[in-house]
Design an enzyme around this catalytic site. Structure first.
Site, mmCIF file in Angstrom:
data_model
loop_
_atom_site.group_PDB
_atom_site.id
_atom_site.type_symbol
_atom_site.label_atom_id
_atom_site.label_comp_id
_atom_site.label_asym_id
_atom_site.label_seq_id
_atom_site.Cartn_x
_atom_site.Cartn_y
_atom_site.Cartn_z
ATOM 1 N N ASP A 1 -6.285 -20.301 61.871
ATOM 2 C CA ASP A 1 -5.537 -20.691 62.937
ATOM 3 C C ASP A 1 -6.090 -19.630 63.907
ATOM 4 O OD1 ASP A 1 -4.345 -22.835 61.488
ATOM 5 O OD2 ASP A 1 -2.827 -21.385 61.077
ATOM 6 N N ASP B 1 3.327 -33.856 59.904
ATOM 7 C CA ASP B 1 3.972 -32.802 60.233
ATOM 8 C C ASP B 1 5.660 -33.127 60.328
ATOM 9 O OD1 ASP B 1 1.561 -31.793 60.561
ATOM 10 O OD2 ASP B 1 1.742 -31.348 62.786
#
Length: 234
Positions: free
Chosen positions: A128, A8
């Protein structure tokens, strides 16, 4: 089951966020390409690279760091974060093996259908979820779409791969949401599990749920699990 370390990126550095909150950030490295090479050497099947600045709209440009990762490793790279138009998806597909589409999937499904037809097997839909509903725009807004409905909608377009993240568990080391994962697997889709994996035992539970891949994040960076040990049970 594939083992996919997450890389990330925020502000050019490798970070981890807790529940997607940029105010709750830990910086692990200033060199994303070196981090990617480390996980490749450990045996990663694929790398899950996320441009957090693009996802959150914070303005920093991480394209050079991402291109350096892709040119530095031989394993496939799955690219996620801020891919919200047909053109941005096409550009990402010029670089990466696969792209993860979240917000655009729900706001512009026609473009997703075109991408899926033109690039079969290279589109991953991001699911998500919070409270059983799909969240969009960097986890900031609810789409109101139930998880099962999302999988059904995009499976009809020929998309087989889904990145399922339980937001409440992401970056918390609280264990994976096995019940939600197992329910999603029943659809026949290939499910990539993300969020909460804190131990090798958690990886075994994800595999037992029938998931096609597991993403390793905070537990990997904190040394609680290793790519090698998860690969041994995957």
């Amino acid at each position: 089951m594939m083992v996919m370390p997450a890389v990330d990126i925020m502000g050019g550095s490798v970070v981890r966020l807790v529940r997607g909150d940029p105010a709750n950030k830990v910086v692990y490295s200033g060199d994303p390409a070196e981090t990617a090479k480390k996980w490749e050497a450990a045996g990663a099947d694929m790398l899950h690279v996320v441009d957090l600045d693009a996802a959150l709209g914070t303005g920093s440009d991480n394209s050079a760091a991402i291109e350096k990762i892709i040119s530095s490793v031989k394993v496939p790279v799955e690219l996620a974060g801020g891919i919200r138009s047909y053109d941005s998806a096409k550009k990402a597909l010029d670089k990466a093996a696969r792209v993860v589409i979240g917000t655009m999937a729900y706001s512009d499904p026609d473009s997703v259908r075109k991408l899926a037809k033109k690039h079969p097997g290279r589109i991953v839909i991001s699911i998500d979820q919070s409270g059983g509903k799909v969240m969009v725009k960097g986890w900031q807004e609810s789409s109101g779409v139930p998880v099962a409905d999302a999988i059904s909608q995009f499976s009809a377009m020929g998309i087989e791969d889904y990145l399922l993240t339980s937001i409440e568990r992401d970056g918390t080391l609280a264990g994976p949401d096995v019940a939600t994962l197992a329910e999603a697997v029943k659809s026949g889709a290939r499910i990539i599990a993300s969020g909460g994996v804190a131990s090798v035992e958690d990886a075994i539970r994800v595999k037992s749920a029938g998931c096609a891949a597991v993403i390793l994040g905070k537990a990997l960076y904190d040394g609680r699990v290793s790519v090698e040990r998860v690969k041994a049970v995957a």
